[in-house]
Write a protein that holds these residues in place. Structure first.
Motif, PDB file in Angstrom:
ATOM      1  N   LEU A  22       0.824  -1.206   0.000  1.00 23.49           N
ATOM      2  CA  LEU A  22       0.000   0.000   0.000  1.00 23.49           C
ATOM      3  C   LEU A  22       0.858   1.257   0.000  1.00 23.49           C
ATOM      4  O   LEU A  22       0.537   2.264  -0.625  1.00 23.49           O
ATOM      5  N   ILE A  23       1.980   1.161   0.703  1.00 25.71           N
ATOM      6  CA  ILE A  23       2.830   2.341   0.797  1.00 25.71           C
ATOM      7  C   ILE A  23       3.588   2.579  -0.497  1.00 25.71           C
ATOM      8  O   ILE A  23       3.731   3.706  -0.961  1.00 25.71           O
ATOM      9  N   PRO A  26       0.955   4.065  -3.660  1.00 32.13           N
ATOM     10  CA  PRO A  26      -0.100   4.820  -2.991  1.00 32.13           C
ATOM     11  C   PRO A  26      -1.044   5.530  -3.932  1.00 32.13           C
ATOM     12  O   PRO A  26      -1.914   6.244  -3.494  1.00 32.13           O
ATOM     13  N   ALA A  37       2.349  18.613   1.312  1.00 27.80           N
ATOM     14  CA  ALA A  37       1.644  19.161   0.164  1.00 27.80           C
ATOM     15  C   ALA A  37       0.472  18.284  -0.217  1.00 27.80           C
ATOM     16  O   ALA A  37       0.509  17.074  -0.067  1.00 27.80           O
ATOM     17  N   ASN A 126       1.825  13.029   7.781  1.00 22.87           N
ATOM     18  CA  ASN A 126       2.983  12.250   7.356  1.00 22.87           C
ATOM     19  C   ASN A 126       4.278  12.991   7.669  1.00 22.87           C
ATOM     20  O   ASN A 126       4.998  13.465   6.787  1.00 22.87           O
ATOM     21  N   VAL A 134      -0.630   6.594  16.832  1.00 25.94           N
ATOM     22  CA  VAL A 134      -1.569   5.537  17.205  1.00 25.94           C
ATOM     23  C   VAL A 134      -1.379   5.121  18.671  1.00 25.94           C
ATOM     24  O   VAL A 134      -2.250   4.517  19.271  1.00 25.94           O
TER      25      VAL A 134
ATOM     26  N   GLN B 226       3.953  12.519  -1.083  1.00 24.71           N
ATOM     27  CA  GLN B 226       2.584  13.018  -1.034  1.00 24.71           C
ATOM     28  C   GLN B 226       1.778  12.327   0.058  1.00 24.71           C
ATOM     29  O   GLN B 226       1.016  12.948   0.769  1.00 24.71           O
ATOM     30  N   ARG B 227       1.982  11.020   0.191  1.00 24.65           N
ATOM     31  CA  ARG B 227       1.171  10.276   1.147  1.00 24.65           C
ATOM     32  C   ARG B 227       1.986   9.432   2.103  1.00 24.65           C
ATOM     33  O   ARG B 227       1.471   8.499   2.687  1.00 24.65           O
ATOM     34  N   PHE B 228       3.237   9.712   2.206  1.00 25.66           N
ATOM     35  CA  PHE B 228       4.032   8.919   3.129  1.00 25.66           C
ATOM     36  C   PHE B 228       5.184   9.749   3.667  1.00 25.66           C
ATOM     37  O   PHE B 228       5.518  10.817   3.150  1.00 25.66           O
ATOM     38  N   THR B 290       5.252   6.787   8.256  1.00 24.41           N
ATOM     39  CA  THR B 290       3.806   6.987   8.300  1.00 24.41           C
ATOM     40  C   THR B 290       3.331   6.990   6.855  1.00 24.41           C
ATOM     41  O   THR B 290       4.078   7.365   5.952  1.00 24.41           O
ATOM     42  N   ALA B 291       2.129   6.575   6.651  1.00 24.47           N
ATOM     43  CA  ALA B 291       1.614   6.557   5.283  1.00 24.47           C
ATOM     44  C   ALA B 291       0.092   6.671   5.297  1.00 24.47           C
ATOM     45  O   ALA B 291      -0.554   6.248   6.265  1.00 24.47           O
ATOM     46  N   THR B 292      -0.419   7.255   4.251  1.00 20.11           N
ATOM     47  CA  THR B 292      -1.865   7.337   4.060  1.00 20.11           C
ATOM     48  C   THR B 292      -2.182   6.771   2.684  1.00 20.11           C
ATOM     49  O   THR B 292      -2.372   7.513   1.716  1.00 20.11           O
ATOM     50  N   PRO B 293      -2.206   5.449   2.576  1.00 18.14           N
ATOM     51  CA  PRO B 293      -2.441   4.869   1.250  1.00 18.14           C
ATOM     52  C   PRO B 293      -3.829   5.175   0.714  1.00 18.14           C
ATOM     53  O   PRO B 293      -4.007   5.290  -0.489  1.00 18.14           O
ATOM     54  N   PHE B 294      -4.796   5.258   1.612  1.00 14.13           N
ATOM     55  CA  PHE B 294      -6.150   5.645   1.207  1.00 14.13           C
ATOM     56  C   PHE B 294      -6.656   6.682   2.195  1.00 14.13           C
ATOM     57  O   PHE B 294      -6.119   6.823   3.292  1.00 14.13           O
ATOM     58  N   ASP B 298      -4.635   5.159   7.707  1.00 16.98           N
ATOM     59  CA  ASP B 298      -3.312   5.679   8.061  1.00 16.98           C
ATOM     60  C   ASP B 298      -2.502   4.531   8.644  1.00 16.98           C
ATOM     61  O   ASP B 298      -3.021   3.713   9.408  1.00 16.98           O
ATOM     62  N   VAL B 299      -1.242   4.505   8.289  1.00 23.52           N
ATOM     63  CA  VAL B 299      -0.355   3.436   8.767  1.00 23.52           C
ATOM     64  C   VAL B 299       0.842   4.068   9.464  1.00 23.52           C
ATOM     65  O   VAL B 299       1.382   5.076   8.989  1.00 23.52           O
ATOM     66  N   ILE B 353      -2.281   0.909  12.742  1.00 19.81           N
ATOM     67  CA  ILE B 353      -3.119   1.442  11.664  1.00 19.81           C
ATOM     68  C   ILE B 353      -4.323   2.144  12.272  1.00 19.81           C
ATOM     69  O   ILE B 353      -4.787   1.791  13.366  1.00 19.81           O
TER      70      ILE B 353
END
Lengths: 327, 673
Positions: A22-23, A26, A37, A126, A134, B226-228, B290-294, B298-299, B353
């Motif tokens: 997933l990472i 993405p 951004a 991020n 968490v 962008q997401r990680f 950290t990541a936001t795949p969707f 959040d991971v 997560i």
């Protein structure tokens, strides 16, 4: 080497692989996007007013913003909100600007903590600071980012308390119980503002319990100042490694000398080194024994010579040279 | 420190360097870097330096009672001080830096001093310095002094040390996709004190000196997309210590703590040289992501590894009339040598997560582990002489030690936004682990100790918020164990926590906290019972904004623990019963009196008064009072004076020799710009 518990959660490898995939894939990625951004090549339509319009009525807030770290949102096109910093949090503002109606604009201060955080975390999730989110009790208690961070802050202090008095006042405004513990005589020098709460705790969350800071990647943050207690010792004192300094000390404050949890050191020691059977009630269930119950000697505690254990067992945090912590 | 001072001295000069006479436009604005002038945090019309500095003199009027305890608890002294300073330097041209912020307090032989420097040039670098200097004095009369009958009152574990902690961190290319950083930390301590030289039949209080230092180096980089986000870090530490190196020579002989003759002979120590040489190193690595795949997921994850090692050489030469119980041997001199080493690989990691399957529901899953696998060995060689070389006795040992701890925890939490104002949370945590500890060959200790940890914990919580007016949080946690490491560990426990905040009036806010912990560890025939609770009430009152404010709190707490033990000398059962019932109250009143006009508004007379008091009863009845008052008054636009009074009073009923009281009066000047 001891084996890990077979009853633990299984399938960790599969979960890890899935997460990795997933990472690595993405979805959309903007190679030029800096941290935080949105990556959107945003075009602002009629619903957006622009920061200059906001300035017309909210000049004090606008000026504060321009002096704060958030001014970069208004000036850096890579973040996607150039000249629209106010609306990056408050949403489209044209309708509000036209009507001067407070209900026509998003006010994060009036949202739920979760929704407020969502706005902040759009850019700030991020980042390294949120890597233990968490595990953060603040997050679980829905303590919002804006409970500590003042988004419209002015001056060089930035968006959050920076000086020791400010930090300690901020933390103890909620943690009243801890403030009371620090009024006791034997304590870390927090009331004197020579230490701050964040010297020991990470308010964003930590891999260690009670959101403790870490030293040298994963060791307890206590060792940053108490390096002589770190070891590794040839002969370790097990509770220091198993349950940490809090086994014997009250770090927030105590009426007992050396922040001990008992008024005389012998009681701190004897409650474990009790000379009572080492096999506890737990033995009937998991074959457990309880550590440290049998003392290695037969001291007569009626004599003052034996009442203060650490006079002889002086290396109680661990010894390089003696298995009984005598030197 | 010198490089920092030079750096500080040069930077303001750099800020004042006039711009070149005719700069080429291209040179002034590199194409690749956006010109930050538009984002100037400081319009050029503002002062290039703003802040204040406060210097003064503090006098200690004399300490009643135990001066040693005063120094151990408070330790403020007399003398000229840099009380406090906080200033910011801005460079409107943004050449070497955008701004520098410096904060320092309590320099001038105070027990605790700090210096913080923050230098930033946006998009290019941040440089942070944090320096602390601590005096750590501890000399408390022992409640069990075996030499009291000889007329001496000596804490046989006391020390007077100075500790210096400094960290220097440089972060490069902030807000860029790849942002590296470097850090150096230094922690050192030096001092002297009293410790004990231990022999098998007697122990002797002797002077000692200690030094230790730890240097830590780390380098890492943040990689953000962008997401990680990923942070990779590596570093190392170097530890040196020569603790407890002491010499002692006495013609009369140190009689030690044992007044009873051994086989008709009185023991004494006439000379001693005892030295540790300790060297340690460690390497560590850290990976964080950290990541936001969707949008709904959040991971989070961390992996950390460190491997500290130490090698030690210990030597000891002593002489006197001494006795070795295990050999029933009197000896006149001893040479004791130890060479040891240890390592403690330490692996930690966690993954978590946060899933938002529905708008009002969040699921948190986390797993963490912490694993220590330590080992050590020590080669000991003890040579005892009883008068002539031919009567030497040599005792040699090779000891092996191992300690392991495998701790794991898995937690599942569900958070539900039941209504706009109410969030419910509930979950389950499973904690498991095992640990072992052994030293071989076994000598007077049990053999390998294996312990298991099994704990099931359930928790529920609710948070109710009504805007910023009302906030209520309540949490209940119940833990049940089938294995724990120690008799006093958490076993079957209950935790209750409540926090309430209510804005009664626009100018009055009330807060309340309630905490309970009850633990029952059912050791065989000797359960450990622990119960504590604490109730706190706080008030913040601001009837006239910054002109008049009051904040106060009252807290009541109670601790009670009970556990049996056997007196190891007589094998009679005894009860360790600790009780503490405490009341603590604090309150501070702040007033600002503004003279007419703008000048008066900007520079008011300020008076603060209040303090804290603690009264406890139970196993260690104690009173501790800390009132304080401070008046500051402007003289001119930039200069003001201040006066301050503090009182510290400690009273102990059972250990009355530790009681003290002291007044401190300070005054000085404050320059503000």
């Amino acid at each position: 080497m001891l084996s890990t518990n077979p009853k633990g959660p299984r399938g960790a490898g599969l979960i890890a692989c899935a997460l990795l995939a997933l990472i690595l894939f993405p979805g959309k990625a903007s190679p030029q996007a800096p941290p935080g951004a949105t990556g959107r090549a945003k075009t602002f339509g009629d619903t957006y007013a622009g920061s200059d319009t906001c300035q017309t009525c909210h000049e004090d807030l606008f000026n504060n913003l321009r002096k704060s770290a958030h001014s970069v949102v208004d000036t850096d096109a890579r973040l996607g909100w150039k000249d629209h910093a106010c609306e990056s949090c408050h949403g489209p503002g044209a309708e509000h600007a036209g009507s001067a109606d407070a209900t026509k604009i998003l006010n994060p201060a009036k949202l739920t903590a979760e929704r407020t955080d969502k706005i902040c975390l759009t850019c700030h999730l991020n980042t390294v600071k949120q890597s233990d989110r968490v595990n953060s009790s603040h997050m679980k208690d829905t303590v919002s980012c804006v409970a500590c961070h003042t988004v419209h802050a002015n001056g060089p202090a930035g968006l959050v308390a920076r000086t020791a008095p400010q930090i300690n006042t901020l933390c103890t405004s909620c943690h009243l119980d801890v403030k009371a513990q620090f009024a006791k005589p034997f304590r870390h020098k927090v009331p004197e503002n020579e230490m701050t709460c964040v010297d020991c705790h990470n308010p964003h969350g930590s891999a260690r319990q009670t959101m403790l800071q870490t030293f040298a990647s994963n060791e307890p943050g206590c060792f940053k100042c108490h390096g002589d207690k770190r070891g590794p010792f040839t002969f370790e004192h097990a509770p220091v490694k198993y349950e940490g300094c809090g086994s014997c000390h009250e770090p927030h404050g105590s009426v007992n000398a050396r922040m001990l949890n008992r008024n005389e050191v012998r009681f701190t020691c004897l409650e474990c080194h009790s000379n009572l059977p080492s096999v506890g009630a737990a033995a009937s269930k998991v074959g457990n024994s309880v550590a440290g119950t049998v003392p290695p000697a037969f001291h007569d505690l009626r004599l003052p010579r034996y009442q203060n254990c650490t006079v002889c067992h002086q290396k109680v945090h661990g010894s390089y040279a003696d298995r009984f912590f005598l030197r | 420190m010198k490089p920092i001072l030079v750096f500080l001295a040069v930077l303001p000069l750099a800020a004042q360097i006039p711009p070149p006479a005719a700069p080429a436009p291209a040179a002034a604005a590199p194409a690749a870097t956006p010109e930050p002038a538009a984002a100037s945090p400081a319009p050029s019309s503002e002062n290039w330096v703003t802040g204040y500095i406060e210097v003064g003199y503090r006098g200690l009027t004399g300490v009643g009672g135990s001066y040693s305890t005063y120094r151990s608890v408070v330790d403020l002294g007399s003398g000229l001080k840099l009380n406090d300073t906080d200033f910011t330097i801005l460079d409107p041209k943004h050449r070497l830096f955008d701004r520098i912020r410096v904060r320092a307090d309590h320099w001038g032989d105070d027990p605790w001093s700090s210096l913080h420097i923050f230098v930033e040039k946006r998009e290019l670098y941040k440089f942070l310095v944090d320096v602390r200097r601590l005096s750590y004095f501890n000399d408390l009369t022992s409640y069990a002094d075996p030499n009291l009958t000889r007329g001496t009152g000596l804490d046989q574990q006391s020390f007077d040390t100075r500790r210096y902690v400094g960290s220097y961190r440089l972060e490069l290319l902030n807000n860029h996709r790849v942002s590296p950083y470097l850090e150096y930390e230094h922690d050192s301590s030096t001092g002297s004190g009293v410790t004990v030289f231990q022999t098998s039949a007697d122990e002797f209080a002797v002077p000692d000196t200690t030094t230790d230092s730890t240097d830590l180096y780390r380098v890492g980089t943040h990689i953000s997309g962008q997401r990680f986000h990923v942070t990779l870090e590596a570093g190392g530490t170097v530890f040196k210590s020569s603790q407890n190196t002491y010499t002692y020579t006495s013609q009369a002989g140190n009689p030690g703590n044992n007044p009873v003759p051994v086989f008709g002979q009185t023991l004494d120590l006439t000379s001693l040289l005892d030295a540790y040489g300790i060297r340690g190193t460690s390497l560590f690595t850290k990976g964080t992501f950290t990541a936001t795949p969707f949008r709904w997921l959040d991971v989070y994850g961390n992996f950390m590894y460190s491997e500290p090692k130490s090698t030690v050489n210990y030597l000891q030469y002593d002489s006197g009339n001494l006795f070795l119980e295990s050999q029933i041997l009197f000896y006149n001199s001893e040479q004791y040598l130890v060479a040891s080493d240890a390592k403690l690989p330490h692996t930690s990691g966690n993954v978590g997560i946060e899933v938002r399957p529905l708008k009002r529901i969040r699921l948190l899953e986390s797993w963490s582990t912490d694993r220590l696998h330590g080992s050590g060995s020590a080669s000991q060689n003890d040579t005892l002489n009883s008068g002539s070389p031919s009567s030497s006795t040599v005792i040699a040992d090779l000891l092996e030690a191992a300690l392991t701890s495998n701790y794991s925890q898995a937690e599942s939490t569900v958070m539900v936004d039941a209504t706009r104002n109410l969030t419910l949370r509930g979950g389950y945590r499973y904690v498991w682990g095992n640990a072992s500890d052994l030293v071989l060959p076994v000598q007077g200790l049990p053999g390998v100790i294996n312990e298991n940890l099994r704990r099931n914990v359930g928790f529920i919580a609710a948070t109710y918020r009504m805007g910023s007016k009302l906030s209520l949080t309540a949490e209940f946690e119940k833990g049940s164990s089938s294995g724990a490491y120690f008799r006093t560990s958490l076993y079957n426990y209950t935790k209750v926590r409540g926090i309430a905040r209510y804005q009664l009036l626009k100018t009055l806010r009330a807060s309340a906290d309630y905490n309970v912990l009850s633990n029952n560890n059912p050791n065989d025939g000797s359960p450990y019972l622990f119960f504590s609770h604490q109730e706190t009430l706080g008030l913040d009152w601001t009837p006239k904004g910054d002109k008049l404010s009051f904040d106060g709190s009252y807290s009541h707490c109670s601790f009670h623990s009970e556990i049996d033990y056997l007196n190891p000398g007589t094998l009679t059962p005894l009860l360790s019963d600790y009780r503490e019932d405490c009341h603590s109250i604090s309150g501070y009143l702040n007033t600002s009196i503004h003279a007419p006009g703008k000048e008066g508004k900007d520079h008011p007379v300020q008076l603060s008064a209040g303090g804290a008091a603690v009264l406890t009863s139970g196993s260690n009845p104690t009173t501790y009072y800390q009132p304080t008052a401070r008046l500051s008054m402007p003289l001119t636009k930039h200069v003001g004076i201040f006066a301050e009074w503090r009182y510290y009073g400690l009273g102990e009923s059972f250990y009355g020799y530790d009681s003290f009281r002291a007044h401190l009066i300070a005054g000085g000047l404050r320059y503000t710009r």
